[in-house]
Design an enzyme around this catalytic site. Structure first.
Site, mmCIF file in Angstrom:
data_model
loop_
_atom_site.group_PDB
_atom_site.id
_atom_site.type_symbol
_atom_site.label_atom_id
_atom_site.label_comp_id
_atom_site.label_asym_id
_atom_site.label_seq_id
_atom_site.Cartn_x
_atom_site.Cartn_y
_atom_site.Cartn_z
ATOM 1 N N SER C 10 0.530 -1.304 0.044
ATOM 2 C CA SER C 10 -0.501 -0.035 0.167
ATOM 3 C C SER C 10 1.002 1.263 0.496
ATOM 4 O O SER C 10 0.528 2.533 -0.638
ATOM 5 C CB SER C 10 -0.891 0.073 1.190
ATOM 6 O OG SER C 10 0.147 0.071 2.564
ATOM 7 N N GLY C 11 2.654 0.814 0.792
ATOM 8 C CA GLY C 11 2.561 2.089 -0.104
ATOM 9 C C GLY C 11 3.267 2.747 -1.253
ATOM 10 O O GLY C 11 3.133 1.970 -2.329
ATOM 11 N N TYR C 12 4.484 3.582 -1.605
ATOM 12 C CA TYR C 12 4.367 4.394 -2.523
ATOM 13 C C TYR C 12 5.740 3.154 -3.251
ATOM 14 O O TYR C 12 5.261 3.084 -4.326
ATOM 15 C CB TYR C 12 5.010 5.829 -2.447
ATOM 16 C CG TYR C 12 4.222 6.836 -2.301
ATOM 17 C CD1 TYR C 12 3.043 6.289 -2.412
ATOM 18 C CD2 TYR C 12 4.480 8.045 -1.905
ATOM 19 C CE1 TYR C 12 2.148 7.083 -2.143
ATOM 20 C CE2 TYR C 12 4.106 8.719 -1.275
ATOM 21 C CZ TYR C 12 3.020 8.820 -1.511
ATOM 22 O OH TYR C 12 1.534 9.552 -1.778
ATOM 23 N N THR C 13 6.703 3.252 -2.982
ATOM 24 C CA THR C 13 7.462 1.698 -3.343
ATOM 25 C C THR C 13 6.098 0.488 -4.236
ATOM 26 O O THR C 13 6.646 0.150 -4.722
ATOM 27 C CB THR C 13 8.744 1.352 -2.472
ATOM 28 O OG1 THR C 13 9.528 2.888 -2.120
ATOM 29 C CG2 THR C 13 9.033 0.390 -3.097
ATOM 30 N N CYS C 147 16.857 5.946 -2.100
ATOM 31 C CA CYS C 147 16.996 6.336 -3.418
ATOM 32 C C CYS C 147 17.730 7.554 -3.872
ATOM 33 O O CYS C 147 18.645 7.921 -4.457
ATOM 34 C CB CYS C 147 15.415 7.622 -3.271
ATOM 35 S SG CYS C 147 14.794 7.939 -1.357
ATOM 36 N N ASN C 311 13.283 8.511 -8.156
ATOM 37 C CA ASN C 311 13.388 7.979 -6.791
ATOM 38 C C ASN C 311 12.399 6.885 -6.562
ATOM 39 O O ASN C 311 12.674 5.732 -6.008
ATOM 40 C CB ASN C 311 13.179 9.168 -5.622
ATOM 41 C CG ASN C 311 11.687 9.871 -5.328
ATOM 42 O OD1 ASN C 311 11.132 10.037 -6.110
ATOM 43 N ND2 ASN C 311 11.396 9.360 -4.379
#
Lengths: 344, 344, 344, 344
Positions: C10-13, C147, C311
Site C-alpha cells: 500500500s506504500g508508494y514503493t 534513493c 526516486n
C-alpha cells in the site's frame, strides 16, 4: 510491421505520437519531419527518447510512401497540402483541427476562414473510437480530436447515448486545462513566472472545440468555458446538465457503467471513500484512459458529469494511435498499455 | 517627501521597486520609464498595482531632475549613460550589475568585456547594508546586489565577520533559485511546460555573481553552483565551509546571533521543533528578510550555512530601498515592513 | 511465468512495484499484502491501476510460497521476520534499508540500534546492477537501494570506477528531492500548504543513505546534504569532487561514456544547445533511467557531477525489478521500457 | 489604540488575522489563544512573524476584556460559548460559519444540526462590507464570510444590485480553490504527493457556502460546484448566469463599473491586451482586493461573471479587519494596503 511516418514531429503532440509509435509492437517509424530542426536528433527536442532512437528530423519534402501517415502540423497547414499527403499513404491520420468538422460552413463559422479543401471533409472520420469505432475499422482518413472537445464529449457521452438529456437542453461545460494545451511555442503568457499557478478563465465563451461537441453529441445549446490551471498535462471537464424528467440515480449508474464497459479506455470513478473518489487528470499523465464520473441532484434533476483525460494522450496522440489500431485490425489497446503513475 | 524616478520600470525588479516606492511614506514617485510600453498604465504590466496608481510609462528622454534616481535597466545599459543619469539626481541607485565590482579588471574577467565607465566604479558603494551600512549613510552612488550573491554573502557573513574561516578555505555554495531570477523576458526554457518542476543545475561553475562574493567576503576559493527549482520567487544558498580548527557550536551560535541582532532584516532560524526549523524562501515572498541558519559537523569542523531570501526583495528591490532609507537618514526599515505570508 | 508476491503493497514503493510487475511479460502477481487495507482492491489505493487488476490486499499471514518475494515494508520490519519470508520463496528482494549494509556495526552506527538478524547481512547483494551485475545473476537475496544513495552513487560511479578521484578526497553531494521520498504517510510538514514550494534543507549532515555511498563507492570522506523541493517524484544529486592531479576533460568524457555504454539505464546528458542540456529528474518520472552529466573546472580540477533519477523507479522499485530480471536470467530491461514523458 | 484579542490563533485564518492586526496602525494585539500550542511563540507556528512579535499563545480561559474580540475557531465552537465571549468585549467578530446565516432553520438544513444559540443569529451582521457597509458601521456583532461564498457573492453582486437577473434564474457557480481552504490540519488527501496538481471536483453540489449566496444575493436557484486546484491561496468563481431579456453589454459595463467605484477593494479587470486580462487569484495573495470581470454572449444573453480573491484575505481575515475598521469609524482600508505581488 506497419511503416508509419510523422509530419511535424517537434511539437508536443508529434513528440507523444513518436513515443507511442516507437514502443508500439506492430509499428516501425520510418520518418519524422520538422523544418525548424532539420537534421537534429529527435531526442534533442524530446529528451525522454534519448537512448531509445537515433532518428533525426528530416525535411517534409523527402517523405517516402508509407503505410500510415500521421500529420501533426499546426492547425491550417494540412488542408492546403492534403492531396500530396494522401498520395503518400493508403491511410492518413491528421491530428490538427483541419478535418474534424464534417461541414465546411461550420468550419468557416468557427475558424473564421473558408476551408481550403472542403471536398475532403466528408472523407474523414472523426477520430474518437468511443463515438465511431465501427467506421474507424474501415476508414482511410481519420481526423484527430480537440482535447477540450474530447473531455466534454466523453463527459456527455453516457447521458447522450442513453437518451437521458434533451438535444436542446442548456449544457455548460467548465474545462480546466494544463499548459501543454498551448503547444510547444512560448508566448508572454506562458513565461513561467506569469503562467505559474494561474487560475485563468481565458475563454469564457466561443472556444472552437465547441463545434466538435455540437457535432458529435448532437446538442444544440452547449457552452464551453475554459480555465487554465497549474498543470502541464491534463484536462478536466465538469459538465452541468439538466436531465429529462424522471431520470433517477440508477439510470445514471446504468448509463455510465455501460459506457465504461463498452470502451476499453473509459473508467467509471465514483467511490465513497479513499482519496481518489472522482475523476482526476493528474493520475492520467501518459495514459490513454478517460475517467468519468457523475453526481445527481435528485431534487432538480441536474447532473454534474465529469471527465478527466491527458490532453496529449486521449485528447490527441493516444486517440490517434487507438484509431490506427482499429484501422489496421489490431487490438485496440496495443501500445497504449501504460496506466499512468501514482503518486505523481 | 523624496521625489524618486525609476528608469526601466517594466521588468520584475523595476516593478517591485515601484510597488515599494508607491507605498513608502516618505517617497513620491515622479516618473517611471519604459521604452517598450510607452504610454501604457503601469498596472497593465504590473497587475497588482491596479487601483493603486494611474502612472503611465514615459520615455527615458523625458526624465526630469529628482531627488533619487533608480536604474533598473538590463545589465550593461547603465554604464554607457551614467553621466547623463548622474546629472539628473543628487543620489543614484543602479540595480544592474554595472557598478557592483570595484575593480575594472575583475569586471572584464567576469563579464567578458571592458567596462564603459571604469572611473565610476570607485564612486559606488556596494548596496548591501549588512556589509556597508556606515558608508551607505553618506553615499551618493549605490549599486544593486546580485540575488545569488546576496544569498551567498549573507550565508557566509556570520562566519567571515567572526573570523571563523580562513580566507583561502574552499567554499562551495549551492544555490537553488526560482524562475523570476531570469527576468521578465521569456525564452524557450522558460515556457511553462518546460520550466515547470525543473531541478536544473544550469550553472555548475563560473556564475558571474561569484565575483561579488569574492569581493565582499574576501574569500579566494569560492564556487557557486546554481540550480533552478519550481518556484517563482526565492533563493536558498547552502554553503559548505570548513571552519578554523577549534571552532565549536557555541562560537557559531554567538556569531549568527550577533549578525541577526545587528541587522534588522536578518533572522536566525534554528528550531528543534515545528515545521519551519530552517531558513526557507517560500515564506519570504514579498519580504525583505534574509533568514539564516547553520549546522556544524563537530567531528570534522565542517559547517553547512544556509540563507533564504526573496530574490526580488532582499536580492534586488528591497535592498535598494533599504539603501535609500540609509542615504536619506530615514529609518532603515521604512516601507519594508511587509513580513511575508503564511501559508503560501 | 514467474510467480511474484509483494509484502507491503500500500506504500508508494509497493505500488510502483505492483504496477511494474502487473505489466511485466514474464511475471504473474500472486499476492499483495497490506494489513491496514485488508480486502480492499489495490486500485482504491493506487488509482492508476483501476481496470488493470482486480487484486485485493491480503493478510501477510496468508502468504503462499512463490518464486520471488518482494518486501516493501517500512524500514526495520523485514529484519525481524526474515527467516519466515525467506522460507516462502527461493528468491527474495527486500526494498527497505534493512539489508543494504554489509556490516552490522555500520548498521548500528547509522540506524541507531543493533540489527535483528546480523547473520543475514552478508547473504544479501546490494541491489544496484550498475555496481553488482555479475553477483546479482546468481544472488538469492537482494537488498533495495536508498534513493538518495542511488543518485549519489551513480553521480560518483564514473569517477570512482575510472580511478579519477582519491578514496579520501572530500566529496560533498547536494541532493534535491521530491515529496514522494517521505512515503505515503502524511505528517504536519507534508500538508500541502506547508510542503508546497519548499526549498527546505532538512538534512544538512548525517543522512542515513550516506552509509550506502561510503560502502559502495569506497570513499571515506563523503557528506550528503538533502533539500526538499517542489516535486513529487525525482531526485537530483550534484556532487562536488576534487579529481586527481592531471585529470583532463577528455578523461572525464571517456569515463562517463564508458559507464553509460556499459549500462542500459545510464544515459550521458551533456548538450551544448536545446533546453535539456543537463540531467533533470522531471522527464524521468516513471522511467528507470539515470541521467548523468559533469562539468570540469580546468583551473582547479574540481568536478561537478550530476545524476537525476526517479526516486521510486531507479531509486526503488525500478532497480528491484531490474535485479529480478538479472536473477532470473531475463533481459535486464524487460518490463522497464517506459521512457518517461515530455512535456511533463 | 484599539485593544484586540484573537481566540484560536494557530489556524490559517487566525494567523492571517494576527499578521494584519500586528501591522495595523490603530490596533494593539492583547492576547492570542491556542489550546494546542499553549506557551509557544506565535512565530513558531506562523514563521513569517518571527522578529515581529514576541507574543505567545495563551489559554482561552485567561482572556481579559478588550475592545474587540475576534473568534477564529473551528466551525461549531463559537455558538456554544457566545455569551461568555460577548461578555468580554463591546464588539465581537466571529470568523467561523456559526453566525453567518440569519435563519436558524436554514442553519439546520445546511449544517445538519440545530444551532446552539439561535437567538444570537439576528444580532449578527454578515461581515461583507460590499453588501452591508451601513449596518457594519453600527454593528456590535459581525460574522465572518465563507470564502467560496464571497467569491460567488462578489461575482454576482453587480448583476444582482443592478437588477440584471431574475431572482429565480438558474445560476451555476464553478469555484476553483487552493489548498489553504482546507485549514491547517492535514488529512490523507492533503498529503503533498496526493494533493499536488489535483483538479479535483470534490463538491459537485450542496456545498454549505451555497446558503450564504442564497441569503445575500436573494437568488433561489443557485448551485455551487467546487474544484480543488494546485494553489495554496486563492479562489476563482466563474458564474454562469442568464440575464434578463434586453440586457446589453453597456448595461453590464455600467453595473460592474459602479460596483467597483463604490467599493475600495473591488477592481474591474477586463483588458483587451496584456497577460492579465481577466481576474486571477494568483496576484492577490496577501491582498484584500476582489477582482471582478464579465463576458456577455450577446446572442443568448448568457453572462460569465468572474471573481478572484485570496480566500484567507477577502474571503476571511481581510474582510474581518475591513469590518473592524467600519465598526470603529476608521478608514475602511486601514491596515489592508498590501497590494499583492507580481510576479508570484
Amino acid at each position: 510491421m506497419i511503416r508509419a511516418s510523422i509530419v511535424g514531429g517537434s511539437g508536443y503532440t508529434g513528440g507523444e505520437l513518436l513515443r507511442l509509435l516507437l514502443d508500439h509492437p506492430q509499428v516501425e517509424v520510418a520518418q519524422v519531419t520538422s523544418r525548424s530542426r532539420l537534421g537534429e536528433y529527435v531526442y534533442q527536442t524530446h529528451p525522454n527518447l534519448r537512448k531509445r532512437t537515433q532518428l533525426q528530423f528530416c525535411d517534409p519534402q523527402t517523405l517516402q510512401p508509407c503505410d500510415v501517415l500521421f500529420l501533426a502540423l499546426p492547425h491550417g497547414q494540412a488542408q492546403g497540402e492534403i492531396d500530396r499527403y494522401a498520395a503518400l499513404a493508403e491511410r492518413l491520420i491528421d491530428l490538427s483541427a483541419d478535418f474534424r468538422l464534417r461541414n465546411a460552413e461550420a468550419y468557416q463559422r468557427w475558424y473564421g476562414h473558408p476551408h481550403a479543401a472542403p471536398a475532403w471533409l466528408e472523407r474523414f472520420v472523426y477520430g474518437l473510437p468511443e463515438f465511431h469505432r465501427a467506421e474507424l475499422r474501415t476508414a482511410r482518413y481519420v481526423s484527430g480530436v480537440g482535447c477540450n472537445a474530447t473531455a466534454a464529449n466523453l463527459a456527455l457521452a453516457p447521458l447522450v447515448k442513453a437518451g437521458l438529456i434533451e438535444a436542446d437542453a442548456p449544457v455548460i461545460v467548465e474545462i480546466k486545462v494544463g499548459s501543454s494545451e498551448g503547444g510547444a511555442e512560448g508566448n508572454p503568457g506562458s513565461h513561467h513566472p506569469e503562467r505559474s499557478h494561474v487560475v485563468r478563465t481565458f475563454a469564457p465563451f466561443g472556444h472552437r472545440h465547441t463545434a466538435e461537441v455540437i457535432q458529435e453529441c448532437g446538442l444544440t445549446n452547449v457552452k464551453l468555458t475554459i480555465t487554465s490551471v497549474e498543470l502541464v498535462r491534463g484536462a478536466l471537464a465538469t459538465a452541468h446538465v439538466q436531465t429529462k424528467s424522471g431520470v433517477a440515480n440508477k439510470d445514471l449508474w446504468r448509463a455510465y457503467r455501460a459506457f465504461a464497459n463498452e470502451n476499453p479506455f473509459i473508467r467509471l470513478v465514483k467511490e465513497q471513500r479513499g482519496i481518489y473518489r472522482v475523476p482526476e487528470p493528474k493520475i492520467l499523465a501518459g495514459s490513454n484512459y478517460a475517467d468519468i464520473g457523475f453526481e445527481l441532484d435528485e431534487s432538480t434533476g441536474q447532473v454534474v458529469s465529469i471527465c478527466a483525460i491527458d490532453n496529449l494522450m486521449k485528447g490527441a496522440a493516444g486517440s490517434a494511435v487507438q484509431c490506427m489500431n482499429l484501422m489496421f485490425g489490431l487490438e485496440e489497446t496495443l501500445g497504449l498499455e501504460f496506466p499512468g503513475l501514482h503518486p505523481v
